[in-house]
Design an enzyme around this catalytic site. Structure first.
Site, mmCIF file in Angstrom:
data_model
loop_
_atom_site.group_PDB
_atom_site.id
_atom_site.type_symbol
_atom_site.label_atom_id
_atom_site.label_comp_id
_atom_site.label_asym_id
_atom_site.label_seq_id
_atom_site.Cartn_x
_atom_site.Cartn_y
_atom_site.Cartn_z
ATOM 1 N N ASP A 95 0.836 -1.457 0.482
ATOM 2 C CA ASP A 95 -0.138 0.140 -0.042
ATOM 3 C C ASP A 95 0.386 1.218 0.253
ATOM 4 O OD1 ASP A 95 0.632 -0.056 2.468
ATOM 5 O OD2 ASP A 95 -1.163 0.076 3.217
ATOM 6 N N HIS A 96 2.121 1.234 0.518
ATOM 7 C CA HIS A 96 2.439 2.095 0.226
ATOM 8 C C HIS A 96 3.919 3.150 -1.145
ATOM 9 C CE1 HIS A 96 2.324 2.597 5.209
ATOM 10 N NE2 HIS A 96 3.018 3.472 4.899
ATOM 11 N N ASP A 160 3.455 -1.245 11.334
ATOM 12 C CA ASP A 160 2.971 1.079 11.291
ATOM 13 C C ASP A 160 2.839 1.652 12.179
ATOM 14 O OD1 ASP A 160 2.736 2.011 8.040
ATOM 15 O OD2 ASP A 160 1.131 2.997 10.193
ATOM 16 N N ARG A 448 -2.025 12.213 10.092
ATOM 17 C CA ARG A 448 -0.751 13.237 10.393
ATOM 18 C C ARG A 448 -0.204 14.745 9.552
ATOM 19 N NH1 ARG A 448 3.332 8.361 11.570
ATOM 20 N NH2 ARG A 448 2.335 7.683 13.956
ATOM 21 N N SER A 643 6.302 7.897 12.167
ATOM 22 C CA SER A 643 6.221 6.768 11.875
ATOM 23 C C SER A 643 7.111 5.298 12.666
ATOM 24 C CB SER A 643 5.959 6.688 10.204
ATOM 25 O OG SER A 643 5.402 7.852 9.453
ATOM 26 N N ARG A 645 8.875 3.485 11.173
ATOM 27 C CA ARG A 645 9.874 3.045 10.366
ATOM 28 C C ARG A 645 11.470 2.640 11.432
ATOM 29 N NH1 ARG A 645 9.362 8.894 7.482
ATOM 30 N NH2 ARG A 645 6.986 7.682 7.546
#
Length: 752
Positions: A95-96, A160, A448, A643, A645
């Site tokens: 999806d990213h 995520d 965000r 995030s 990440r």
């Protein structure tokens, strides 16, 4: 279809037993969060009255979810574990990496071709290790999880930060870094500091323009971006039953913006309806059979102040729509006061783009309410005055809203339907504008709004609102328009008022989908090969980080002293850099490029001790690394906000940054740093931050006696020959100290 039904049957068969045993051991009533946490202890025999906010506890989550950008690094780490199959059900969601530009018909094929190497890698790894794979275009990870995998009382970790979306179905859902996901997929215990619990009591019922999004927008203003750090937000009270499952999910999703570990709602009829509507009647029946165990005990609701660490009251009946921003999601403002805020602060009043979607607000209910306003454009003789972009949450939502006419409603007013993917919410937006340097305003239904996040433009003022308010402002094209009180001039010169939005929680005709995008793994993947081209620019096999050499870290040059907010977007930008998420060496070129240097006020410009010049942060770190010189980063509050990440932790580790010394850390990022063998230290006296000078060399001493609760000494050598000494605290326990000594957490597993 019910995925992993046997796992679900086993879970519900034992859930009440675990809760009863924990309640008896604790000798008190339990909140919902406590019930689920204690039911997921890694070892059921370790039940104890764990201290919230202090004790580290080992858990056994039920499943793992990974989005494609973070899944690459997680699966590269998992491949090094020696396991033949994931120990728990796991999924990968593409999806990213899909850029939003012209619309899904053009954008999706481009993404499939551009990212083919990565998609093929993820699909092959998933097939080999018994992991479910969701194709590009299938939908946004958190919506797909809600529609297919989330279940009341369960526990899921996801790579995520908005994994808490699944709290809308009464699940403890926690955003983690890839290394944490690997722990769970290998069957290891997963460690978490026992969270504090903030109780939010809801009463009344939403009406008019107010939406579930406004609950969390208001709460963000009350708690701020770190007000719920290391805490679970548990909603309770009669008002919870009036909110749809997807509305609850919206609220839980954006709890990440106040630093919450996760957020959760009690099981109720709305959750049961949603489970049935999404083809999971069997799950609904099992959950209903455990209904008393899927909410807080009666004593808790009667005396919440005794059982929660903090109690907040919100009356849904009087809740006003909110709009938050710009540049931070906790800058909350009710719509009645927003026009004054715009004028007082000189924000660009013209609203140029309205963006509806993201993992936060892309459900059937969200789109129906926004579409009801789109239909009023023609009915009332109005015209759209801002660009409109729509990202449906999943292929199921897209197919259903298309069948029910809502996609046509958006297209009729010029709306562009993008792929079922994250798109602009994470910076995957190829925005076309007349002047990228011009200050401008956009309104989104995202979560965000950090500077440059959506379109890479620091001059874009991004505001966060509900889908319906975003739609209304896109019609008006004016930030100072209040649809509750103001009128618009139509094509006939008449003053018309928008009617309050209306929509359906669930489709009357049921959901429909042609191809949901799921690809099952191979029945036996042992002999499947995962191929990574040696010359690939996007994928790179990982080499283990070196173990600690047993010595103090001495005379480290200061790489950068960051000033102000330093989120994971500042540390490891998304947008075009997403293509390197599977190649640690290449993505490290973006390390801290968005952070502001406290000494010159510039980004990506730091002093190089070796040359005396100002250069890019990563370039300087690479030169230090080549000479065998470790370095240190100094930062302010809530370092690593945003995030999940883990690249923001792995990049510094790869470039030989050994220490992050900050005033405070965001929860996920602090864990990510620990997992990668970094030292995450905090100033015991925050004023010591001011002692750090640009040309300093810094030592961390006392590592030979590194122990839980014992501060480490910091020695700062200044260019003029003087020194400062002070103490730095940390939150490492014995296991985490073991990660540091081994070089990273995964190294400890390899040795077993």
């Amino acid at each position: 279809m019910v995925y992993d039904i046997e796992m679900l049957k086993r879970f519900y068969a034992s859930y009440a037993v675990h809760v009863d045993a924990a309640r008896m051991k604790l000798g008190k009533a339990m909140t919902l969060a406590e019930k689920i946490l204690y039911a997921h202890l890694y070892n059921a025999d370790t039940v104890a009255s764990f201290r919230r906010g202090e004790d580290y506890v080992n858990f056994r989550p039920d499943r793992v979810a990974m989005q494609d950008a973070t899944a690459q690094m997680a699966l590269l780490q998992f491949m090094n574990s020696g396991k033949e199959s994931a120990a728990v059900p796991a999924t990968v969601h593409c999806d990213h990496l899909i850029q939003a530009y012209r619309g899904f018909k053009e954008d999706l094929p481009v993404a499939e071709e551009t990212n083919k190497e990565v998609y093929d890698f993820l699909k092959s790894v998933a097939s080999k290790y018994n992991i479910g794979f969701w194709k590009p275009g299938a939908g946004i990870i958190h919506q797909v999880v809600l529609e297919n995998y989330a279940f009341p009382g369960g526990m899921i970790v996801g790579t995520d930060s908005h994994t808490p979306n699944a709290g809308g179905l009464g699940m403890i859902a926690i955003g983690v870094g890839g290394a944490d996901a690997v722990d769970v997929m290998t069957g290891m215990e997963w460690e978490l500091k026992m969270p504090k619990i903030i109780g939010v009591r809801l009463k009344g019922k939403l009406n008019g323009w107010a939406s579930p999004k406004d609950v969390i927008l208001k709460l963000a203003g009350m708690l701020t971006v770190k007000g719920a750090t290391n805490a679970i937000i548990e909603y309770f009270g009669e008002g919870t039953a009036s909110l749809s499952a997807t509305g609850k999910a919206t609220i839980c999703n954006m709890g990440a913006e106040v630093g919450a570990t996760t957020s959760i709602f009690p099981y109720d009829a709305e959750m049961e309806k949603y489970l049935c509507a999404t083809g999971r009647k069997e799950v609904a029946a099992m959950a209903s059979g455990n209904a008393l165990y899927l909410k807080a005990d009666a004593e808790v609701e009667a005396n919440p102040e005794v059982y929660y660490d903090k109690v907040i009251d919100i009356d849904l009946s009087t809740l006003e729509p909110y709009i938050n921003g710009p540049f931070t999601p906790d800058a909350a403002c009710p719509i009645s006061e927003f026009a004054e805020k715009v004028r007082t602060n000189g924000y660009p009043q013209r609203m140029e783009v309205g963006l509806i979607g993201s993992c936060t607000n892309s459900s059937y209910q969200d789109l129906t309410r926004a579409a009801s306003l789109a239909r009023q454009v023609k009915a009332k003789g109005l015209k759209m005055t801002a660009q409109l972009i729509i990202n449906p949450g999943s292929e199921q939502v897209y197919c259903t809203t298309k069948r029910d006419g809502m996609i046509a409603d958006f297209e009729a007013v010029g709306g562009v339907i993008m792929t079922n993917a994250c798109g602009p919410c994470i910076g995957q937006w190829k925005r076309v504008t007349d002047d990228p340097q011009r200050a401008n305003s956009i309104v989104t239904s995202f979560n965000r709004n950090f500077a440059k996040r959506a379109d890479g433009n620091p001059n874009t003022h991004a505001f966060v609102a509900s889908p319906e308010l975003t739609m209304a402002l896109a019609i008006a094209g004016d930030l100072c328009f209040n649809p509750l009180t103001d009128t618009l001039t139509n094509e006939r010169g008449e003053q018309v008022k928008l009617d309050a939005p209306a929509g359906e929680t669930l489709p009357d005709k049921g959901f429909t989908v042609d191809d949901n995008g799921y690809v099952a793994p191979a029945a036996d993947g042992k002999n499947l090969e995962v191929s990574i081209a040696p010359d690939s620019k996007r994928l790179q096999k990982l080499a283990p980080f070196a173990a600690w050499d047993g010595k103090d870290l001495t005379d480290m040059p200061l790489l950068i002293k960051t000033q102000g907010k330093c989120t994971t977007d500042h540390i490891s930008m998304a947008g075009p850099w997403l293509r390197f998420r599977g190649h640690l060496e290449n993505i490290s070129d973006n390390m801290l490029m968005g952070a502001v240097n406290a000494f010159n006020g510039k980004t990506n410009s730091v002093w190089n001790r070796l040359t005396g010049d100002y250069e890019a942060v990563s370039a300087v770190a690479k030169q230090y690394k080549a000479k065998g010189i470790p370095s240190i980063v100094v930062a302010e509050e809530n370092y690593g906000e945003g995030s999940s990440r883990e690249h923001a932790a792995m990049e510094p580790r790869f470039l030989n940054v050994r220490v992050i010394l900050a005033k405070s850390f965001a929860r996920i990022h602090e864990t990510n740093l620990k997992k990668q063998g970094m030292l995450a230290l905090t100033f015991m006296n925050k004023d010591d931050y001011d002692k750090i000078q640009e040309h300093d060399c810094i030592s961390i001493v006392g590592l030979d006696s590194f122990a839980p609760g014992k501060p480490l000494q910091v020695i700062v050598k200044h260019e003029n020959g003087t020194e400062d000494m002070f103490l730095a605290s940390h939150t490492y326990n014995e296991m985490q100290i073991g990660w540091f000594k081994a070089g990273c957490a995964l190294n400890t597993f390899r040795k077993q």
